[in-house]
Design a protein around this motif. Sequence first.
Motif, short mmCIF file in Angstrom:
data_model
loop_
_atom_site.label_atom_id
_atom_site.label_comp_id
_atom_site.label_asym_id
_atom_site.label_seq_id
_atom_site.Cartn_x
_atom_site.Cartn_y
_atom_site.Cartn_z
N LEU A 1 36.96 53.96 36.20
CA LEU A 1 36.64 52.67 35.59
C LEU A 1 37.77 51.66 35.81
N ASP A 2 37.39 50.48 36.29
CA ASP A 2 38.35 49.42 36.56
C ASP A 2 37.82 48.10 36.02
N PHE A 3 38.74 47.20 35.69
CA PHE A 3 38.36 45.82 35.37
C PHE A 3 38.60 44.97 36.61
N GLU A 4 37.92 43.84 36.69
CA GLU A 4 38.17 42.86 37.74
C GLU A 4 38.12 41.48 37.11
N GLY A 5 39.28 40.81 37.04
CA GLY A 5 39.36 39.48 36.47
C GLY A 5 38.95 38.42 37.48
N GLU A 6 37.98 37.60 37.09
CA GLU A 6 37.44 36.60 38.00
C GLU A 6 37.13 35.30 37.26
N VAL A 7 36.83 34.27 38.04
CA VAL A 7 36.28 33.01 37.54
C VAL A 7 34.85 32.93 38.06
N ASP B 1 34.33 41.78 35.87
CA ASP B 1 33.35 42.44 36.72
C ASP B 1 33.67 43.94 36.72
N VAL B 2 33.11 44.65 35.77
CA VAL B 2 33.42 46.07 35.58
C VAL B 2 32.99 46.87 36.81
N SER B 3 33.87 47.75 37.29
CA SER B 3 33.59 48.54 38.49
C SER B 3 33.92 50.00 38.26
N LEU B 4 33.16 50.86 38.91
CA LEU B 4 33.43 52.30 38.90
C LEU B 4 33.88 52.68 40.31
N ARG B 5 35.20 52.67 40.50
CA ARG B 5 35.78 52.74 41.84
C ARG B 5 35.45 54.02 42.60
N GLU B 6 35.38 55.13 41.89
CA GLU B 6 35.15 56.39 42.58
C GLU B 6 33.70 56.56 43.02
N PHE C 1 26.09 48.09 46.49
CA PHE C 1 26.42 48.57 45.15
C PHE C 1 25.17 48.74 44.29
N TYR C 2 25.21 49.68 43.40
CA TYR C 2 24.23 49.77 42.31
C TYR C 2 24.86 50.49 41.12
N GLN C 3 24.95 51.82 41.19
CA GLN C 3 25.52 52.58 40.08
C GLN C 3 26.99 52.25 39.86
N SER C 4 27.69 51.86 40.90
CA SER C 4 29.12 51.59 40.80
C SER C 4 29.44 50.23 40.18
N LYS C 5 28.41 49.44 39.89
CA LYS C 5 28.61 48.13 39.27
C LYS C 5 27.79 48.02 37.98
N PRO C 6 28.32 48.56 36.87
CA PRO C 6 27.60 48.45 35.59
C PRO C 6 27.69 47.02 35.04
N SER C 7 27.29 46.83 33.79
CA SER C 7 27.21 45.48 33.21
C SER C 7 28.57 44.80 33.16
#
Length: 335
Positions: free
Chosen positions: A137-143, A171-176, A188-194
């Motif tokens: 699980l990772d965060f991604e800070g964006e505008v 933009d929450v990401s599941l890196r693995e 992407f699909y499962q690796s990009k949750p809400s």
Amino acid sequence: MKLATLKNAQRDGKLVVVNRDLTRYVAVPEIAHSLQEALDNWDKVESPLLDIYQELNAGKRSDAHDFDSQRCHSPLPRSFHWADGSAYVHHVELVRKARGAEMPPSFWTDPLMYQGGSDTFLAPMDDIVLRDTTWGLDFEGEVAVITDDVPQGCSQEQAAQAIKLLMLVNDVSLRELIPGELAKGFGFYQSKPSSSFSPVAVTPDELEGVWADGRVMLPLVSTLNDVVFGRPEAGKDMTFNFPQLICHAAKTRALSAGTIIGSGTVSNVQPEDDSSLVANGGVGYSCIAERRMIEILQWGHPQTHFLQPGDNIRLEMLDSKGLSIFGAINQRVVE
């Protein structure tokens, strides 16, 4: 003008106008019940919403209430269209470099973009539920920007005029899970949750002096477990500005009012070593993956773990006076 959506029994929440310092709000059901309704009728509602905003800032609204970000949903709790770009090409280059993959030259001239799930956004204070810690699980800070209707094949001038609101994104990401999905060649699909968005969305004029050439010229501050993780400049090293990203999205289709376009992870070019860390005088990072890439390049293996249950991530952008512009995304990871 600043707008927010309060949680209520309705799926799309309740639209409110928030004052400039994010302390008071007024509900506006006589104008629009939801932000999507307002965007669908922007030409008609912009002026009356602005009148209320000005009265609120002047302290002339007796119907105003105390504003609390904890009560907010993302400005659009759901959207017809959420497309995320990767405007900071250095970020892409760094991630690919760490895994020994060369970056095609076209990445510098043709934006990367994916269409994400937009039916269920998280609120800015909602927990991020992690079912499996091995997913990375990772965060991604964006505008991000929210647009009005955009015609297919629009010009950059049309795209710029279509930008009605701006906000921040996690933009929450599941890196693995990402490598396996990309290897299938279908995205992407499962690796990009809400994803989640800042409590408040603002009109471009609220960014006077720092909204230039389709970019926000301010640092995006990410804080992980009460320690500043990154503060890169959002307007620096942004290869593609928002009008360019909108034109890319609208090349073969029209975009409807309420479309959200993300910038991708905010990233600045800096030394590929320890000096890039905030603690060492650098600007740090807007995601864990990028910091791990630096560690791989420097030591051959990552040292920073992805998010675990109990971790807290906060994203915020401050003005020249140190005041929050959009409010903060402030989320805890739970099992």
